[in-house]
Design an enzyme around this catalytic site. Structure first.
Site, PDB file in Angstrom:
ATOM      1  N   ASN A 124       2.004   7.967  -2.766  1.00 34.27           N
ATOM      2  CA  ASN A 124       3.462   8.079  -2.893  1.00 34.27           C
ATOM      3  C   ASN A 124       3.821   7.709  -4.327  1.00 34.27           C
ATOM      4  O   ASN A 124       3.771   6.544  -4.700  1.00 34.27           O
ATOM      5  CB  ASN A 124       4.129   7.124  -1.884  1.00 34.27           C
ATOM      6  N   LYS A 175       6.646   7.819  -5.794  1.00 30.59           N
ATOM      7  CA  LYS A 175       8.002   7.251  -5.998  1.00 30.59           C
ATOM      8  C   LYS A 175       8.658   7.914  -7.212  1.00 30.59           C
ATOM      9  O   LYS A 175       8.438   9.107  -7.449  1.00 30.59           O
ATOM     10  CB  LYS A 175       7.924   5.729  -6.120  1.00 30.59           C
ATOM     11  N   HIS A 231      11.249   5.943   4.350  1.00 34.70           N
ATOM     12  CA  HIS A 231      10.542   4.922   3.570  1.00 34.70           C
ATOM     13  C   HIS A 231      11.460   3.715   3.394  1.00 34.70           C
ATOM     14  O   HIS A 231      12.671   3.867   3.244  1.00 34.70           O
ATOM     15  CB  HIS A 231      10.133   5.488   2.203  1.00 34.70           C
ATOM     16  N   GLU A 256      12.163   1.885   0.999  1.00 28.34           N
ATOM     17  CA  GLU A 256      13.021   1.897  -0.203  1.00 28.34           C
ATOM     18  C   GLU A 256      14.234   2.805   0.016  1.00 28.34           C
ATOM     19  O   GLU A 256      15.315   2.543  -0.506  1.00 28.34           O
ATOM     20  CB  GLU A 256      12.194   2.337  -1.427  1.00 28.34           C
ATOM     21  N   GLU A 313       4.402   0.406   7.524  1.00 21.77           N
ATOM     22  CA  GLU A 313       4.462  -0.248   6.217  1.00 21.77           C
ATOM     23  C   GLU A 313       5.332  -1.507   6.298  1.00 21.77           C
ATOM     24  O   GLU A 313       6.564  -1.407   6.231  1.00 21.77           O
ATOM     25  CB  GLU A 313       5.079   0.698   5.186  1.00 21.77           C
ATOM     26  N   GLY A 323       4.353  -3.056  -2.635  1.00 18.01           N
ATOM     27  CA  GLY A 323       4.533  -3.348  -4.055  1.00 18.01           C
ATOM     28  C   GLY A 323       4.436  -4.827  -4.402  1.00 18.01           C
ATOM     29  O   GLY A 323       4.789  -5.228  -5.506  1.00 18.01           O
ATOM     30  N   SER A 369       0.435  -2.264  -0.565  1.00 15.73           N
ATOM     31  CA  SER A 369      -0.561  -2.873  -1.453  1.00 15.73           C
ATOM     32  C   SER A 369      -2.001  -2.484  -1.096  1.00 15.73           C
ATOM     33  O   SER A 369      -2.912  -3.318  -1.146  1.00 15.73           O
ATOM     34  CB  SER A 369      -0.390  -4.397  -1.483  1.00 15.73           C
TER      35      SER A 369
HETATM   36  P1  PGA Z   1       2.350   0.101  -2.695  1.00  9.29           P
HETATM   37  O1  PGA Z   1       3.484   1.062  -2.054  1.00  9.29           O
HETATM   38  O2  PGA Z   1       1.019   0.706  -2.360  1.00  9.29           O
HETATM   39  O3  PGA Z   1       2.649   0.098  -4.157  1.00  9.29           O
HETATM   40  O4  PGA Z   1       2.534  -1.240  -2.057  1.00  9.29           O
HETATM   41  C1  PGA Z   1       3.307   1.595  -0.769  1.00  9.29           C
HETATM   42  C2  PGA Z   1       4.471   2.468  -0.404  1.00  9.29           C
HETATM   43  O5  PGA Z   1       5.603   2.205  -0.828  1.00  9.29           O
HETATM   44  O6  PGA Z   1       4.308   3.449   0.340  1.00  9.29           O
END
Ligand code: PGA
Length: 247
Positions: free
Chosen positions: A9, A11, A94, A96, A164, A170, A210
Protein backbone atom coordinates in the site's frame (compact mmCIF):
# COMPACT_ATOMS: atom_id res chain seq x y z
CA UNK A 1 -4.92 -24.85 -0.30
CA UNK A 2 -5.38 -21.08 -0.06
CA UNK A 3 -2.96 -18.86 -1.95
CA UNK A 4 -0.78 -16.26 -0.21
CA UNK A 5 -1.63 -12.64 -0.99
CA UNK A 6 0.83 -9.82 -0.35
CA UNK A 7 -0.19 -6.29 -1.25
CA UNK A 8 1.89 -3.14 -0.95
CA UNK A 9 0.00 0.00 0.00
CA UNK A 10 1.89 3.01 -1.29
CA UNK A 11 -0.44 5.53 0.39
CA UNK A 12 0.37 9.09 -0.78
CA UNK A 13 3.87 8.27 -2.03
CA UNK A 14 5.46 8.09 -5.50
CA UNK A 15 4.94 10.09 -8.65
CA UNK A 16 4.95 8.48 -12.10
CA UNK A 17 8.72 8.41 -12.52
CA UNK A 18 9.20 6.95 -9.05
CA UNK A 19 6.64 4.23 -9.84
CA UNK A 20 8.49 3.34 -13.02
CA UNK A 21 11.79 3.21 -11.14
CA UNK A 22 10.18 0.84 -8.65
CA UNK A 23 8.95 -1.50 -11.41
CA UNK A 24 12.37 -1.53 -12.99
CA UNK A 25 14.05 -2.55 -9.74
CA UNK A 26 11.45 -5.11 -8.64
CA UNK A 27 12.92 -8.58 -8.95
CA UNK A 28 10.46 -11.28 -7.98
CA UNK A 29 10.93 -15.00 -8.50
CA UNK A 30 8.15 -16.19 -6.28
CA UNK A 31 6.11 -19.38 -6.39
CA UNK A 32 2.84 -19.85 -8.22
CA UNK A 33 1.08 -20.03 -4.86
CA UNK A 34 1.69 -16.31 -4.28
CA UNK A 35 -0.37 -13.42 -5.61
CA UNK A 36 0.95 -9.93 -5.06
CA UNK A 37 0.28 -6.37 -6.02
CA UNK A 38 0.43 -2.68 -5.31
CA UNK A 39 -2.34 -0.33 -4.17
CA UNK A 40 -1.19 2.84 -5.91
CA UNK A 41 -2.22 6.50 -5.95
CA UNK A 42 -4.84 7.28 -8.61
CA UNK A 43 -2.31 9.31 -10.59
CA UNK A 44 -0.14 6.22 -11.15
CA UNK A 45 -2.83 3.76 -12.21
CA UNK A 46 -2.54 4.44 -15.94
CA UNK A 47 1.22 3.98 -15.92
CA UNK A 48 1.21 0.93 -13.68
CA UNK A 49 -1.50 -0.93 -15.56
CA UNK A 50 0.23 -0.30 -18.91
CA UNK A 51 1.44 -3.76 -19.88
CA UNK A 52 4.62 -2.29 -21.34
CA UNK A 53 5.81 -1.62 -17.84
CA UNK A 54 4.13 -4.26 -15.79
CA UNK A 55 5.36 -7.65 -14.73
CA UNK A 56 2.32 -9.66 -15.81
CA UNK A 57 1.97 -11.39 -12.44
CA UNK A 58 1.59 -8.22 -10.46
CA UNK A 59 -1.87 -6.96 -9.59
CA UNK A 60 -2.59 -3.24 -9.45
CA UNK A 61 -5.28 -1.66 -7.33
CA UNK A 62 -6.61 1.67 -6.10
CA UNK A 63 -6.62 2.83 -2.49
CA UNK A 64 -10.13 4.26 -2.43
CA UNK A 65 -13.19 4.95 -4.58
CA UNK A 66 -16.52 6.74 -4.38
CA UNK A 67 -19.69 4.66 -4.29
CA UNK A 68 -21.73 6.85 -6.65
CA UNK A 69 -21.14 6.52 -10.40
CA UNK A 70 -20.84 10.27 -10.91
CA UNK A 71 -21.99 13.50 -9.30
CA UNK A 72 -21.05 16.74 -7.60
CA UNK A 73 -18.38 15.25 -5.31
CA UNK A 74 -15.37 17.47 -5.87
CA UNK A 75 -12.11 15.61 -5.67
CA UNK A 76 -13.58 12.12 -5.70
CA UNK A 77 -13.01 9.21 -8.13
CA UNK A 78 -15.86 6.78 -8.87
CA UNK A 79 -15.63 3.05 -9.49
CA UNK A 80 -16.94 3.74 -13.00
CA UNK A 81 -13.90 5.96 -13.58
CA UNK A 82 -11.59 3.29 -12.22
CA UNK A 83 -12.89 1.02 -14.98
CA UNK A 84 -10.78 3.14 -17.36
CA UNK A 85 -7.81 1.25 -15.93
CA UNK A 86 -7.35 -2.45 -15.87
CA UNK A 87 -7.16 -2.68 -12.08
CA UNK A 88 -7.73 -5.83 -10.07
CA UNK A 89 -8.65 -4.59 -6.62
CA UNK A 90 -9.38 -1.57 -4.45
CA UNK A 91 -8.70 -1.04 -0.74
CA UNK A 92 -11.81 -0.13 1.23
CA UNK A 93 -12.03 1.22 4.75
CA UNK A 94 -8.33 1.60 5.47
CA UNK A 95 -7.97 3.04 8.98
CA UNK A 96 -6.38 6.21 7.58
CA UNK A 97 -9.53 6.75 5.48
CA UNK A 98 -11.69 6.11 8.54
CA UNK A 99 -9.61 8.43 10.73
CA UNK A 100 -8.74 11.37 8.46
CA UNK A 101 -11.65 11.31 5.98
CA UNK A 102 -14.52 10.26 8.24
CA UNK A 103 -15.18 7.11 6.30
CA UNK A 104 -17.87 5.06 7.99
CA UNK A 105 -19.26 1.55 7.73
CA UNK A 106 -22.25 2.69 5.68
CA UNK A 107 -20.15 4.20 2.88
CA UNK A 108 -17.69 1.31 3.16
CA UNK A 109 -20.59 -1.07 2.50
CA UNK A 110 -21.75 0.97 -0.51
CA UNK A 111 -18.22 1.00 -1.93
CA UNK A 112 -17.86 -2.77 -1.54
CA UNK A 113 -21.16 -3.40 -3.34
CA UNK A 114 -20.26 -1.00 -6.15
CA UNK A 115 -16.83 -2.60 -6.62
CA UNK A 116 -18.25 -6.12 -6.67
CA UNK A 117 -20.88 -5.09 -9.22
CA UNK A 118 -18.01 -3.91 -11.43
CA UNK A 119 -15.76 -6.94 -10.96
CA UNK A 120 -13.09 -5.16 -8.95
CA UNK A 121 -12.14 -7.06 -5.79
CA UNK A 122 -12.49 -5.09 -2.57
CA UNK A 123 -9.84 -5.54 0.10
CA UNK A 124 -11.82 -4.66 3.21
CA UNK A 125 -9.64 -3.32 6.04
CA UNK A 126 -10.81 -3.79 9.62
CA UNK A 127 -9.04 -3.23 12.91
CA UNK A 128 -9.28 -1.83 16.40
CA UNK A 129 -7.67 1.28 17.87
CA UNK A 130 -5.16 1.11 20.73
CA UNK A 131 -7.85 2.17 23.18
CA UNK A 132 -10.18 -0.59 21.98
CA UNK A 133 -7.33 -3.13 22.10
CA UNK A 134 -6.45 -2.12 25.66
CA UNK A 135 -10.10 -2.35 26.75
CA UNK A 136 -10.24 -5.92 25.44
CA UNK A 137 -13.03 -5.26 22.94
CA UNK A 138 -11.11 -6.10 19.74
CA UNK A 139 -13.40 -8.93 18.70
CA UNK A 140 -16.62 -7.03 19.13
CA UNK A 141 -15.18 -4.06 17.18
CA UNK A 142 -14.13 -6.35 14.33
CA UNK A 143 -17.45 -8.17 14.37
CA UNK A 144 -19.38 -4.88 14.04
CA UNK A 145 -17.08 -3.64 11.26
CA UNK A 146 -17.58 -6.89 9.32
CA UNK A 147 -21.33 -7.01 9.82
CA UNK A 148 -21.82 -3.38 8.77
CA UNK A 149 -19.43 -3.52 5.80
CA UNK A 150 -21.03 -6.68 4.43
CA UNK A 151 -24.72 -5.74 4.56
CA UNK A 152 -26.40 -7.23 1.46
CA UNK A 153 -23.16 -8.84 0.31
CA UNK A 154 -23.96 -12.52 -0.12
CA UNK A 155 -20.81 -13.85 -1.70
CA UNK A 156 -17.26 -13.52 -0.38
CA UNK A 157 -15.60 -15.09 -3.40
CA UNK A 158 -14.08 -11.85 -4.70
CA UNK A 159 -13.41 -10.22 -1.35
CA UNK A 160 -10.21 -10.15 0.69
CA UNK A 161 -10.20 -9.07 4.34
CA UNK A 162 -7.21 -7.29 5.89
CA UNK A 163 -6.97 -7.29 9.67
CA UNK A 164 -4.96 -4.19 10.55
CA UNK A 165 -4.81 -3.16 14.20
CA UNK A 166 -4.63 0.63 14.05
CA UNK A 167 -1.96 0.70 16.76
CA UNK A 168 0.36 -1.41 14.61
CA UNK A 169 0.14 0.67 11.43
CA UNK A 170 3.23 2.74 10.73
CA UNK A 171 4.38 2.45 14.35
CA UNK A 172 6.95 -0.35 14.14
CA UNK A 173 4.90 -2.00 16.91
CA UNK A 174 3.62 -4.97 14.96
CA UNK A 175 1.07 -7.26 16.60
CA UNK A 176 2.48 -10.62 17.68
CA UNK A 177 1.84 -13.46 15.28
CA UNK A 178 -0.36 -15.03 17.97
CA UNK A 179 -2.62 -11.96 17.97
CA UNK A 180 -2.68 -11.90 14.17
CA UNK A 181 -3.63 -15.59 14.06
CA UNK A 182 -6.26 -15.25 16.79
CA UNK A 183 -8.05 -12.36 15.10
CA UNK A 184 -7.76 -13.73 11.54
CA UNK A 185 -9.25 -17.01 12.82
CA UNK A 186 -11.97 -15.08 14.61
CA UNK A 187 -12.80 -13.30 11.33
CA UNK A 188 -12.98 -16.62 9.45
CA UNK A 189 -15.13 -18.27 12.13
CA UNK A 190 -17.44 -15.29 12.36
CA UNK A 191 -17.99 -15.20 8.60
CA UNK A 192 -18.46 -18.99 8.47
CA UNK A 193 -21.63 -18.61 10.51
CA UNK A 194 -23.21 -16.43 7.84
CA UNK A 195 -21.54 -17.65 4.64
CA UNK A 196 -20.85 -21.30 5.44
CA UNK A 197 -17.59 -23.11 6.07
CA UNK A 198 -16.69 -23.68 2.46
CA UNK A 199 -16.76 -19.98 1.56
CA UNK A 200 -15.06 -18.95 4.80
CA UNK A 201 -12.35 -21.55 4.28
CA UNK A 202 -11.48 -20.19 0.87
CA UNK A 203 -11.52 -16.53 2.00
CA UNK A 204 -8.09 -14.84 1.95
CA UNK A 205 -7.38 -12.92 5.17
CA UNK A 206 -4.32 -10.67 5.51
CA UNK A 207 -2.56 -9.17 8.50
CA UNK A 208 -1.26 -5.60 8.21
CA UNK A 209 0.69 -3.29 10.50
CA UNK A 210 4.49 -2.86 10.48
CA UNK A 211 5.12 -5.97 8.40
CA UNK A 212 8.74 -6.27 7.26
CA UNK A 213 11.04 -8.87 5.77
CA UNK A 214 12.01 -9.80 9.33
CA UNK A 215 8.53 -10.77 10.50
CA UNK A 216 6.54 -11.74 7.38
CA UNK A 217 7.42 -15.43 7.45
CA UNK A 218 6.22 -15.73 11.05
CA UNK A 219 2.86 -14.18 10.15
CA UNK A 220 2.31 -16.22 7.04
CA UNK A 221 3.19 -19.43 8.88
CA UNK A 222 0.01 -18.99 10.91
CA UNK A 223 -2.83 -21.20 9.66
CA UNK A 224 -5.39 -18.40 9.25
CA UNK A 225 -3.07 -15.60 8.04
CA UNK A 226 -3.03 -15.84 4.26
CA UNK A 227 -1.07 -12.71 3.47
CA UNK A 228 -0.06 -9.21 4.39
CA UNK A 229 -0.93 -5.62 3.61
CA UNK A 230 2.33 -3.70 3.74
CA UNK A 231 2.81 0.05 3.88
CA UNK A 232 6.30 1.46 4.38
CA UNK A 233 8.20 -1.75 3.54
CA UNK A 234 6.52 -1.80 0.11
CA UNK A 235 7.96 1.55 -0.99
CA UNK A 236 11.45 0.25 -1.64
CA UNK A 237 11.55 -2.18 -4.60
CA UNK A 238 14.47 -4.16 -3.20
CA UNK A 239 12.86 -4.58 0.21
CA UNK A 240 9.52 -5.50 -1.33
CA UNK A 241 11.21 -8.04 -3.65
CA UNK A 242 12.94 -9.63 -0.66
CA UNK A 243 9.60 -9.93 1.12
CA UNK A 244 7.93 -11.53 -1.89
CA UNK A 245 10.82 -13.89 -2.54
CA UNK A 246 10.25 -15.61 0.80
CA UNK A 247 7.28 -17.43 -0.79
P1 PGA B 1 2.72 -0.15 7.58
O1 PGA B 1 1.27 0.21 6.95
O2 PGA B 1 3.17 -1.44 6.97
O3 PGA B 1 3.58 1.01 7.22
O4 PGA B 1 2.50 -0.28 9.06
C1 PGA B 1 0.32 -0.80 6.77
C2 PGA B 1 -0.92 -0.24 6.15
O5 PGA B 1 -1.27 0.92 6.39
O6 PGA B 1 -1.62 -0.94 5.39
Amino acid sequence: MRKKIIIGNWKMFKNTQESLNFLEKLNVHSSSNLVYGIAAPFTNLATLTDSNHLNSNMMIGAQNCHHESYGAYTGEISVDMLLDFNIDFCLVGHSERRKYFNENDTTINLKIRKLLANNISPILCVGETLEEFESGITMSVIKDQLNDALVDVDDLTNIVIAYEPVWAIGTGQSASEEIAQKICKFIRDHLAVRYGHEMANSLLIQYGGSVTNENIVAYLSQPDVDGALIGSASLDAEKFSEILNNF
